[in-house]
Design an enzyme around this catalytic site. Structure first.
Site, PDB file in Angstrom:
ATOM      1  N   ASP A 166       4.697   1.755  -6.259  1.00  0.00           N
ATOM      2  CA  ASP A 166       5.143   2.166  -4.933  1.00  0.00           C
ATOM      3  C   ASP A 166       4.024   3.056  -4.370  1.00  0.00           C
ATOM      4  O   ASP A 166       3.202   3.571  -5.126  1.00  0.00           O
ATOM      5  CB  ASP A 166       6.458   2.940  -5.068  1.00  0.00           C
ATOM      6  CG  ASP A 166       6.909   3.536  -3.762  1.00  0.00           C
ATOM      7  OD1 ASP A 166       6.941   2.816  -2.752  1.00  0.00           O
ATOM      8  OD2 ASP A 166       7.219   4.750  -3.738  1.00  0.00           O
ATOM      9  N   LEU A 167       3.986   3.223  -3.066  1.00  0.00           N
ATOM     10  CA  LEU A 167       2.896   4.019  -2.462  1.00  0.00           C
ATOM     11  C   LEU A 167       3.328   5.461  -2.155  1.00  0.00           C
ATOM     12  O   LEU A 167       2.905   6.401  -2.821  1.00  0.00           O
ATOM     13  CB  LEU A 167       2.415   3.325  -1.175  1.00  0.00           C
ATOM     14  CG  LEU A 167       1.347   4.059  -0.372  1.00  0.00           C
ATOM     15  CD1 LEU A 167       0.029   4.152  -1.126  1.00  0.00           C
ATOM     16  CD2 LEU A 167       1.128   3.358   0.974  1.00  0.00           C
ATOM     17  N   ASP A 168       4.194   5.580  -1.133  1.00  0.00           N
ATOM     18  CA  ASP A 168       4.603   6.909  -0.661  1.00  0.00           C
ATOM     19  C   ASP A 168       5.384   7.659  -1.743  1.00  0.00           C
ATOM     20  O   ASP A 168       6.417   7.179  -2.208  1.00  0.00           O
ATOM     21  CB  ASP A 168       5.485   6.768   0.595  1.00  0.00           C
ATOM     22  CG  ASP A 168       4.732   6.145   1.774  1.00  0.00           C
ATOM     23  OD1 ASP A 168       3.616   6.609   2.054  1.00  0.00           O
ATOM     24  OD2 ASP A 168       5.260   5.210   2.392  1.00  0.00           O
ATOM     25  N   THR A 170       2.865  11.178   1.388  1.00  0.00           N
ATOM     26  CA  THR A 170       2.975  11.011   2.832  1.00  0.00           C
ATOM     27  C   THR A 170       4.363  11.410   3.341  1.00  0.00           C
ATOM     28  O   THR A 170       4.588  11.394   4.556  1.00  0.00           O
ATOM     29  CB  THR A 170       2.725   9.541   3.203  1.00  0.00           C
ATOM     30  OG1 THR A 170       3.350   8.757   2.209  1.00  0.00           O
ATOM     31  CG2 THR A 170       1.252   9.220   3.259  1.00  0.00           C
ATOM     32  N   LYS A 201      13.689   7.810   1.871  1.00  0.00           N
ATOM     33  CA  LYS A 201      12.635   7.406   0.932  1.00  0.00           C
ATOM     34  C   LYS A 201      12.856   5.985   0.424  1.00  0.00           C
ATOM     35  O   LYS A 201      13.935   5.651  -0.042  1.00  0.00           O
ATOM     36  CB  LYS A 201      12.549   8.401  -0.232  1.00  0.00           C
ATOM     37  CG  LYS A 201      12.008   9.747   0.240  1.00  0.00           C
ATOM     38  CD  LYS A 201      11.731  10.703  -0.890  1.00  0.00           C
ATOM     39  CE  LYS A 201      11.182  12.001  -0.312  1.00  0.00           C
ATOM     40  NZ  LYS A 201      11.084  13.055  -1.325  1.00  0.00           N
ATOM     41  N   SER A 244       5.144  -1.820  -1.706  1.00  0.00           N
ATOM     42  CA  SER A 244       5.565  -0.750  -0.798  1.00  0.00           C
ATOM     43  C   SER A 244       6.354  -1.290   0.389  1.00  0.00           C
ATOM     44  O   SER A 244       6.103  -2.403   0.853  1.00  0.00           O
ATOM     45  CB  SER A 244       4.324  -0.021  -0.277  1.00  0.00           C
ATOM     46  OG  SER A 244       4.651   0.850   0.786  1.00  0.00           O
ATOM     47  N   ALA A 245       7.259  -0.482   0.893  1.00  0.00           N
ATOM     48  CA  ALA A 245       8.024  -0.846   2.102  1.00  0.00           C
ATOM     49  C   ALA A 245       7.205  -0.607   3.362  1.00  0.00           C
ATOM     50  O   ALA A 245       7.556  -1.073   4.444  1.00  0.00           O
ATOM     51  CB  ALA A 245       9.300  -0.016   2.168  1.00  0.00           C
ATOM     52  N   LYS A 263      13.715  -2.892  -0.129  1.00  0.00           N
ATOM     53  CA  LYS A 263      14.301  -2.334  -1.357  1.00  0.00           C
ATOM     54  C   LYS A 263      15.713  -1.840  -0.989  1.00  0.00           C
ATOM     55  O   LYS A 263      15.890  -1.337   0.111  1.00  0.00           O
ATOM     56  CB  LYS A 263      13.452  -1.152  -1.857  1.00  0.00           C
ATOM     57  CG  LYS A 263      12.016  -1.559  -2.198  1.00  0.00           C
ATOM     58  CD  LYS A 263      11.150  -0.329  -2.490  1.00  0.00           C
ATOM     59  CE  LYS A 263       9.689  -0.746  -2.680  1.00  0.00           C
ATOM     60  NZ  LYS A 263       8.780   0.389  -2.907  1.00  0.00           N
ATOM     61  N   GLU A 289       8.074   4.187  -9.445  1.00  0.00           N
ATOM     62  CA  GLU A 289       8.870   4.453  -8.247  1.00  0.00           C
ATOM     63  C   GLU A 289       9.376   5.896  -8.180  1.00  0.00           C
ATOM     64  O   GLU A 289       9.748   6.462  -9.197  1.00  0.00           O
ATOM     65  CB  GLU A 289      10.105   3.539  -8.253  1.00  0.00           C
ATOM     66  CG  GLU A 289       9.991   2.321  -7.373  1.00  0.00           C
ATOM     67  CD  GLU A 289       9.935   2.621  -5.877  1.00  0.00           C
ATOM     68  OE1 GLU A 289      10.197   3.776  -5.475  1.00  0.00           O
ATOM     69  OE2 GLU A 289       9.609   1.710  -5.118  1.00  0.00           O
ATOM     70  N   ASP A 290       9.421   6.436  -6.959  1.00  0.00           N
ATOM     71  CA  ASP A 290       9.989   7.777  -6.775  1.00  0.00           C
ATOM     72  C   ASP A 290      11.330   7.748  -6.044  1.00  0.00           C
ATOM     73  O   ASP A 290      11.965   8.791  -5.904  1.00  0.00           O
ATOM     74  CB  ASP A 290       9.023   8.668  -5.987  1.00  0.00           C
ATOM     75  CG  ASP A 290       8.945   8.259  -4.528  1.00  0.00           C
ATOM     76  OD1 ASP A 290       8.817   7.045  -4.258  1.00  0.00           O
ATOM     77  OD2 ASP A 290       9.032   9.144  -3.660  1.00  0.00           O
TER      78      ASP A 290
END
Ligand code: BG6
Ligand code: MG
Length: 218
Positions: free
Chosen positions: A8-10, A16, A44, A113-114, A144, A168-169
């Protein structure tokens, strides 16, 4: 054996979340909605338009589709002011070392990522060269917790879901990984990320050894 890691990115590679929050809070204020940092947790991992729906729900408002899309555009323009100033210093602790270790081991790396801004963020932070595949908000129909983003990632890398580990966060993201039949490392608090195989505070806690140990556990 584990052949790929899907990130995942953020909130996993870069932080971010604060920029998303700033932009959403400003928009919420313009609608007369009080949007708190606590409420922000619900945004999120979910798509831009779903985020706006949640904010409107909090404010007890509904808006026509067309106006919602315009507000999403407005939020993104605001968000991009901050994103366009991002630097590699905003990469979260341990991320680059872990990506380098994966590369050295021949483990493939994909983004799941979304965000529709993922490519730009990877470019701004110089993370782009690490990725063998990028699946983001521009490539998926279902957000997601639907597994689409990670299944497409595995497909792009030519690996099976059971050979993948997702990082994932967000609760929605962990559900997405599990729905895809993948192992999942939670990044954050164990009390929040209950469906994961292990939870780490951040990437400084991750090693290739720990990655392979996951499979023995499963
Ligand atoms: C996710 C974030 O990575 O991307 C969400 O966790 C965000 O908060 C989503 O809404 C969509 O991002 P963007 O950049 O397309 O608005
Ligand atoms: Mg995230």
């Amino acid at each position: 054996t584990i052949k790929a890691c899907l990130f995942d990115l953020d909130g996993v590679l870069v932080d971010t979340a604060i920029y998303h929050f700033k932009a959403w809070r400003q928009l919420a204020q313009s609608l007369g909605i009080d949007f708190t940092e606590h409420d922000n947790e619900r945004l999120k991992g979910v798509s831009r338009v779903r985020s706006l729906e949640i904010i409107l729900e909090i404010g007890g408002q509904t808006l026509p589709q067309e106006q919602m899309l315009a507000l999403c555009e407005q939020k993104n323009t605001e968000y991009l002011v901050d994103v366009s100033k991002m630097t590699p210093e905003e990469i979260l602790p341990g991320v680059e070392d872990f990506l380098k270790a994966l590369k050295a081991e021949g483990i493939k790396i994909a983004l799941g990522s979304a965000s529709k801004n993922a490519q730009l963020i990877l470019e701004r932070t110089n993370l782009l060269p690490y990725f063998d595949a990028i699946i983001d908000g521009r490539h998926v129909v279902n957000g997601k917790p639907h597994p689409e983003v990670f299944l497409k990632g595995a497909e792009a890398l030519g690996v099976k879901p059971e050979e993948c580990v997702v990082f994932e966060d967000a609760v929605a993201g962990v559900e997405s990984a599990k729905n895809a039949g993948m192992l999942c490392v939670g990044v954050g608090q164990p009390e929040v990320l209950t469906q994961t195989d292990i939870v780490v505070k951040d990437m400084t806690e991750m090693t290739v050894e720990r990655l392979h140990a996951l499979q023995q556990k499963a």
